[in-house]
Enzyme design. Structure first.
Site, PDB file in Angstrom:
ATOM      1  N   HIS A  29       0.836  -1.205   0.000  1.00  0.00           N
ATOM      2  CA  HIS A  29       0.000   0.000   0.000  1.00  0.00           C
ATOM      3  C   HIS A  29       0.866   1.249   0.000  1.00  0.00           C
ATOM      4  O   HIS A  29       1.270   1.729   1.059  1.00  0.00           O
ATOM      5  CB  HIS A  29      -0.905  -0.004   1.237  1.00  0.00           C
ATOM      6  CG  HIS A  29      -1.806  -1.189   1.310  1.00  0.00           C
ATOM      7  ND1 HIS A  29      -1.369  -2.449   1.663  1.00  0.00           N
ATOM      8  CD2 HIS A  29      -3.135  -1.326   1.074  1.00  0.00           C
ATOM      9  CE1 HIS A  29      -2.386  -3.302   1.642  1.00  0.00           C
ATOM     10  NE2 HIS A  29      -3.469  -2.663   1.288  1.00  0.00           N
ATOM     11  N   HIS A 260      -4.089   3.417  -3.465  1.00  0.00           N
ATOM     12  CA  HIS A 260      -4.221   2.836  -2.129  1.00  0.00           C
ATOM     13  C   HIS A 260      -3.449   1.540  -1.903  1.00  0.00           C
ATOM     14  O   HIS A 260      -2.576   1.484  -1.056  1.00  0.00           O
ATOM     15  CB  HIS A 260      -5.703   2.596  -1.804  1.00  0.00           C
ATOM     16  CG  HIS A 260      -5.916   1.851  -0.528  1.00  0.00           C
ATOM     17  ND1 HIS A 260      -5.948   2.480   0.683  1.00  0.00           N
ATOM     18  CD2 HIS A 260      -6.061   0.526  -0.274  1.00  0.00           C
ATOM     19  CE1 HIS A 260      -6.093   1.570   1.635  1.00  0.00           C
ATOM     20  NE2 HIS A 260      -6.179   0.386   1.090  1.00  0.00           N
ATOM     21  N   GLU A 409     -17.571  -4.132  24.641  1.00  0.00           N
ATOM     22  CA  GLU A 409     -16.735  -5.321  24.780  1.00  0.00           C
ATOM     23  C   GLU A 409     -15.507  -5.240  23.868  1.00  0.00           C
ATOM     24  O   GLU A 409     -14.400  -5.621  24.252  1.00  0.00           O
ATOM     25  CB  GLU A 409     -17.530  -6.588  24.441  1.00  0.00           C
ATOM     26  CG  GLU A 409     -18.747  -6.830  25.328  1.00  0.00           C
ATOM     27  CD  GLU A 409     -19.967  -6.065  24.890  1.00  0.00           C
ATOM     28  OE1 GLU A 409     -19.932  -5.420  23.809  1.00  0.00           O
ATOM     29  OE2 GLU A 409     -20.984  -6.096  25.607  1.00  0.00           O
ATOM     30  N   PHE A 435     -20.688 -12.798  24.575  1.00  0.00           N
ATOM     31  CA  PHE A 435     -20.280 -11.551  23.933  1.00  0.00           C
ATOM     32  C   PHE A 435     -18.774 -11.491  23.699  1.00  0.00           C
ATOM     33  O   PHE A 435     -18.251 -10.468  23.265  1.00  0.00           O
ATOM     34  CB  PHE A 435     -20.825 -10.359  24.712  1.00  0.00           C
ATOM     35  CG  PHE A 435     -22.313 -10.450  24.867  1.00  0.00           C
ATOM     36  CD1 PHE A 435     -23.093 -10.887  23.801  1.00  0.00           C
ATOM     37  CD2 PHE A 435     -22.948 -10.161  26.055  1.00  0.00           C
ATOM     38  CE1 PHE A 435     -24.468 -11.020  23.922  1.00  0.00           C
ATOM     39  CE2 PHE A 435     -24.324 -10.292  26.189  1.00  0.00           C
ATOM     40  CZ  PHE A 435     -25.083 -10.718  25.118  1.00  0.00           C
ATOM     41  N   HIS A 459     -20.845 -16.659  32.828  1.00  0.00           N
ATOM     42  CA  HIS A 459     -22.113 -17.125  32.248  1.00  0.00           C
ATOM     43  C   HIS A 459     -21.793 -17.934  30.988  1.00  0.00           C
ATOM     44  O   HIS A 459     -22.238 -17.633  29.898  1.00  0.00           O
ATOM     45  CB  HIS A 459     -23.046 -15.948  31.951  1.00  0.00           C
ATOM     46  CG  HIS A 459     -23.440 -15.165  33.183  1.00  0.00           C
ATOM     47  ND1 HIS A 459     -22.519 -14.520  33.968  1.00  0.00           N
ATOM     48  CD2 HIS A 459     -24.644 -14.942  33.762  1.00  0.00           C
ATOM     49  CE1 HIS A 459     -23.146 -13.927  34.984  1.00  0.00           C
ATOM     50  NE2 HIS A 459     -24.422 -14.175  34.882  1.00  0.00           N
ATOM     51  N   ASP A 467     -32.015 -15.966  30.377  1.00  0.00           N
ATOM     52  CA  ASP A 467     -31.736 -14.960  29.342  1.00  0.00           C
ATOM     53  C   ASP A 467     -31.822 -15.561  27.944  1.00  0.00           C
ATOM     54  O   ASP A 467     -32.000 -14.843  26.957  1.00  0.00           O
ATOM     55  CB  ASP A 467     -30.381 -14.293  29.562  1.00  0.00           C
ATOM     56  CG  ASP A 467     -30.466 -13.113  30.530  1.00  0.00           C
ATOM     57  OD1 ASP A 467     -31.590 -12.677  30.832  1.00  0.00           O
ATOM     58  OD2 ASP A 467     -29.415 -12.626  30.975  1.00  0.00           O
ATOM     59  N   HIS A 471     -27.941 -15.247  24.751  1.00  0.00           N
ATOM     60  CA  HIS A 471     -26.938 -15.017  25.794  1.00  0.00           C
ATOM     61  C   HIS A 471     -26.211 -16.288  26.218  1.00  0.00           C
ATOM     62  O   HIS A 471     -25.355 -16.244  27.086  1.00  0.00           O
ATOM     63  CB  HIS A 471     -27.608 -14.392  27.028  1.00  0.00           C
ATOM     64  CG  HIS A 471     -27.963 -12.946  26.873  1.00  0.00           C
ATOM     65  ND1 HIS A 471     -28.682 -12.468  25.805  1.00  0.00           N
ATOM     66  CD2 HIS A 471     -27.694 -11.856  27.650  1.00  0.00           C
ATOM     67  CE1 HIS A 471     -28.844 -11.154  25.937  1.00  0.00           C
ATOM     68  NE2 HIS A 471     -28.251 -10.764  27.037  1.00  0.00           N
ATOM     69  N   ARG A 518     -22.203 -18.990  35.856  1.00  0.00           N
ATOM     70  CA  ARG A 518     -23.139 -18.198  36.639  1.00  0.00           C
ATOM     71  C   ARG A 518     -23.552 -18.978  37.884  1.00  0.00           C
ATOM     72  O   ARG A 518     -23.721 -18.417  38.956  1.00  0.00           O
ATOM     73  CB  ARG A 518     -24.384 -17.907  35.794  1.00  0.00           C
ATOM     74  CG  ARG A 518     -25.440 -17.129  36.571  1.00  0.00           C
ATOM     75  CD  ARG A 518     -26.774 -17.060  35.854  1.00  0.00           C
ATOM     76  NE  ARG A 518     -27.697 -16.209  36.588  1.00  0.00           N
ATOM     77  CZ  ARG A 518     -29.011 -16.286  36.519  1.00  0.00           C
ATOM     78  NH1 ARG A 518     -29.581 -17.159  35.710  1.00  0.00           N
ATOM     79  NH2 ARG A 518     -29.764 -15.490  37.234  1.00  0.00           N
TER      80      ARG A 518
END
Lengths: 663, 663
Positions: A29, A260, A409, A435, A459, A467, A471, A518
């Site tokens: 580049h 580029h 996150e 997550f 969890h 949930d 989740h 959990r």
């Protein structure tokens, strides 16, 4: 020669080294290095505090090339300023096997590369962690020892990536005023003009996040210098929007997406040589220019010496502590402390969730290790990441040890990486394991860089309960285990949780993910062992009463189920053993004899884990039995879910019996 | 009773159903439904065009609860307005196994749930796709057939997630003026007050992205109504910042994070009943309130009937085409078209990268399927996602079929999901496979929802070459295969690429990822077959000359290497066969007899794939041989990399010979 002429020649050295290297590699580049050469020249020759002869000087300014595809900009400057790692051969060897000058800057390949960049937005988010680590260490060690800037060069791509919003809103909130970001505002992305896909008012956006913003002509050195001076005085982080021309100097491609990401070709480069008055062979930097650059590179030696002097004047305890932290060594007695703590656990036999036993371990760890910096992406009470020692880090007050990362996150993980890269702190941060997907690009980079970021993922299964499937991690253990050089640790009880923390903290060349429940779990490691058994990856937790007919392998919350199943099998006259497998990666590293002894010779091998089977065949064989998940979870109380999905002692017993009956 | 009194009682019905359901489930989030009840009441009783008796009416307004944890808000409203799927038993069964009222809204569980939400920011980003699909269909079918709004309720968490920036900058750029987003501005997140982690000026931020913004008291129904009216007239998307009190009505917890995510408890609920004057037993909605809600639910019937009338007046071709598209059926003759196209390929034998053969397939597909909407996250020329039919979609002009998504992989994937959910279009979008990590949370949700989003992931291995390890997928095939209900298709040549597209387009209950090469590959399927062989997941590409001593399994670019290895083995007198494995998921679905025939009985099973081994044991057994990657890649030209990492025909031959020698 005027100052301006000299500046131009120095900047052109970057441009032509970049053009020539990309041309020789036939890949790369050129556009960004050519467009941002003036910014880099001003920054490296007049502002950045660094010393190529001592590239790891703790209080150096950090420079992050967030737009990592423009790697030749960084390599050129490292060569020109005299970093020993990057010589002219490396420049000529750009993008070839074994070169330090990889396609994108790779942390660890050469001094002066502060972080691995290329995946867009990551460097910008790393820099927030670096600037935060700087303030945290400043709060502890004072201006004389820690007081430096973090500079970033980011492109449109970095700013379009969502992670950039998480990064800038966190930096703005925390008032990280020593963070100075250049936006290489060249109006071009790969697909064409930015107007194809974006019409954001970036200055307004940054201001909405509490930033100071400035705009300059990115080809005017005095304007750039003035902007940096202004930025240095700001009480907020600063964005300098620098209007540049991508591929500056290329006769037909400048200002277009054609500059580029591919070699310019001989003709275009010849045209650039003419246009910029650069009458030298490829890779040749004339003496006057090289000397000027080397002088610029030598600028920092005095400052570093002055810092050494100041540091030398500090008291012995401060010096020792600072050096220990920057080296990343743990304090003496850490191992023994963990052993002692495990002893109390094997006596107390707590019945708590591993997220809770993680917190309990952290409580003793954080008391001993002042360098740990905790945090959570807005799940503090659920991730159990905050201990009594970790007061909040606040805007303008960095004396705390806990970051309220907000619902970010990805930004959290990248900032943690930046902190780990800066050194002097050990970052850990939590969210729900599901997550981890949001944070995954940064978790991967932590693995690629081999840095000590510790991800606390609670969890960690359908055990999360009501949930529901959005989740509930199902594939996440497998997906995280798939990342090379990433330690996934899934402790089964409080002792294993303590061991997991010890492993994670002692792992200086790989990040770790702690997978935590959990739900409450019983203590299973009730006989104390000084040795960290989890560090072997897998070990026999319960032996069979006789010649084992079955081995049950399990991790985390399912070890309890395995133990219950073993008890039933034993009462039925089927000798069975239980192997706890806190880490696939660590087990893989054991010698053949140990592995064979743990895998055992029982005719039935069964694994139980509240996730998918993928990866388990390595341990149980493809004819092994598996009790776990085959698809997404469901919303219900935990007891119902384990029954519904058949992850029970009864199911294990039935499967073992069925297999033995067939044999 | 005044209008205001009636409004309050209707809103309180939402509040108490939510409190009561969360209390009974002993799990859930009462705070948002209580805080946002006024917004929902105004929206559903006075603005939203919907018909609970015909919930899938194509031109209904869409409502997306991006803050999915507030699911009881949605369930309450669906019950109150008379959606048959959600009766009072469902409300009472909130978060229990098998209930339609899962912890978070799950698409497909009940009519009226337009998308699965819970992972924050996703609903907001889905809504951009919905609003875009609406404009695209409007451009084709006119105001009489498609002309509706998309409303969103988003929380602070949605706005902190990076994906929200990608979504809002895309929506603002494209001037999606029929998108109206409520920000439930309650100043609270799980960890406490927003000021712990954020100080963003959200209105300024949205304005920087080209949005219209308004601010209202979220408990003032007339102010809310006025804001919606204003928003509807805007030429840009609108953010309505609605100041609310989380847990509105709860005597001690209102306005605090304690109202957010756990049951309020009997005492607090009793206090709320007193404070809000709601003197009814749990789950009881008095007749006057229920009737008023049911009347509101009946509001849309006339509008829907009027739409039916307008639609009925359209010409037969338009009607047929619109109905076909909304059903998601492919046009008659599609299968034959693919067969014919494959025939030409087996004659032409193109030697091109599969990203190119994907483009070639798309060229014929896009000519036949006007509903495909292509795009790329700023890698159009590299992903080969644009064909001659797909002109760009521009701000205010939605007649095109190609979205320049910008450098926004996550936002792209979520917007694609929104388009697929809206119906009438089939979205596909590309990026480099390594950056599937950025899009992963949305790709998972596509799988969980079972919708037809098609992800085009090019540069699918170290074959990407010089860009190096940051850009080289190694674990990504395994990680994507780990996601339940996600079709990963890795074609080996142009014919398999065409078959992969056919599979992806015909897969109406699962999303697909096409893994495509950067590098050229030879045609391997040179004998035409009408049947889509890839649809079986794996098939014998080359038979052994005699009793097979080895079976070589391979995917994508490594099938060529497998074929070369087989040729060498055969010359050495070792009969060997080659099995192409374009899809693990599809092969898993075949019957035992077919699977056994493909797996075969050769004593040596070897897999070759330029990725990690994880997952392959399912096919080759844990004692099978694997030629692939064990860690991250490197920056170098492709030929060097395949040699360096030992992914060669020679390595395969040596491994097979070694194993046979031992046997």
């Amino acid at each position: 020669m005027t100052t301006r002429e000299q500046h131009d020649r120095m900047a052109n050295a970057i441009r032509f080294l970049s053009m020539d290297a990309v041309e020789k590699a036939n890949s790369g580049h050129p556009g960004l290095p050519m467009g941002a050469a003036d910014i880099a020249t001003v920054l490296f020759t007049r502002f950045l505090n660094f010393d190529p002869k001592n590239p790891n000087w703790a209080d150096r300014d950090r420079f992050v090339l967030s737009a990592g595809h423009g790697s030749m900009l960084l390599y050129s400057v490292l060569y020109l300023t005299g970093y020993p790692d990057i010589d002219l051969d490396q420049i000529k060897n750009f993008r070839q096997l074994g070169a330090k000058t990889a396609g994108h800057p790779e942390y660890g390949y050469a001094a002066g590369i502060e972080t691995t960049t290329g995946p867009l937005g990551q460097g910008l988010a790393n820099s927030v962690g670096m600037a935060l680590a700087e303030r945290i260490l400043n709060a502890r060690f004072g201006d004389k020892i820690v007081d430096h800037y973090t500079y970033v060069l980011a492109g449109d791509g970095c700013l379009m990536e969502g992670i950039s919003q998480e990064a800038i809103s966190l930096a703005g909130h925390l008032k990280l005023n020593k963070l100075i970001v250049f936006w290489d505002d060249n109006n071009i992305s790969i697909d064409g003009e930015i107007s194809l896909s974006d019409s954001t008012d970036q200055r307004k956006r940054f201001e909405a996040s509490g930033w100071n913003t400035l705009a300059v002509d990115g080809h005017d050195p005095e304007a750039i210098a003035a902007a940096i001076e202004t930025a240095q005085k700001s009480d907020r982080p600063t964005l300098i929007a620098a209007k540049t021309t991508i591929g500056f100097g290329a006769p037909t491609r400048a200002g277009t997406s054609k500059a580029h990401g591919s070699p310019l070709g001989a003709e275009e480069i010849a045209g650039a040589r003419k246009a910029l008055g650069w009458d030298y062979e490829p890779f040749v930097v004339p003496d006057d220019v090289l000397n000027a650059w080397r002088e610029a590179g030598a600028r920092g030696a005095d400052k570093r010496a002055a810092w050494e002097k100041r540091f030398g004047d500090a008291d012995a305890i401060t010096k020792g502590e600072f050096e220990r932290r920057m080296k990343g060594d743990l304090p003496a007695g850490f191992d023994q402390m963990i052993v002692d703590y495990k002893k109390t656990l094997s006596e107390d036999k707590p019945k708590v969730a591993t997220r809770k036993s993680s917190e309990m371990a952290l409580e003793v760890i954080n008391a001993m290790l002042p360098e740990t910096i905790g945090g959570s992406a807005d799940l503090t009470g659920s991730n159990n990441t905050k201990t009594s020692q970790t007061g909040p880090i606040k805007p303008g007050d960095y004396s705390g040890r806990y970051v309220y990362y907000g619902i970010r996150e990805h930004g959290m993980a990248a900032a943690m990486n930046g902190m780990a890269l800066h050194g002097g702190v050990i970052p850990y941060g939590g969210t729900f394991m599901c997550f981890s997907d949001y944070a995954r690009p940064s978790m991967r980079l932590a693995s690629l860089m081999g840095i000590r970021s510790i991800f606390v993922m609670t969890h960690d299964s359908i055990g999360l309960g009501e949930d529901g499937p959005t989740h509930q991690p199902v594939e996440h253990l497998a997906a995280l285990r798939a990342i090379p050089n990433h330690l996934v640790l899934r402790p089964a009880d409080a002792v294993e949780a303590a061991e997991a923390w010890q492993i994670a903290l002692e792992s200086s060349t790989a990040p770790s993910t702690l997978a935590l429940t959990r739900q409450n779990l019983p203590s299973l490691r009730t006989t104390h062992s000084d040795e960290n058994l989890s560090a072997k990856g897998a070990y026999e937790l319960e032996a069979a009463s006789g010649d084992a007919k079955a081995t049950i392998f399990a991790t985390g919350s399912e070890v309890e189920i395995a133990v219950a199943a073993r008890a039933v099998l034993e009462t039925k006259g089927i000798p069975a053993r239980v192997v706890s497998v806190p880490s696939f990666e660590l087990f893989r590293k054991q010698d053949d004899a140990y592995r064979a002894s743990v895998l055992g010779a029982a005719p039935v091998k069964l694994a139980v884990e509240a996730g998918i089977r993928q990866g388990w065949d390595e341990i149980i064989g493809s004819d092994g039995l598996f009790v776990g998940m085959t698809g997404f979870g469901a919303s219900a109380p935990i007891e119902d879910l384990y029954k519904h999905f058949g992850i029970t002692a009864e199911a294990i017993v039935a499967a073992v019996e069925g297999k033995l009956a067939k044999a």
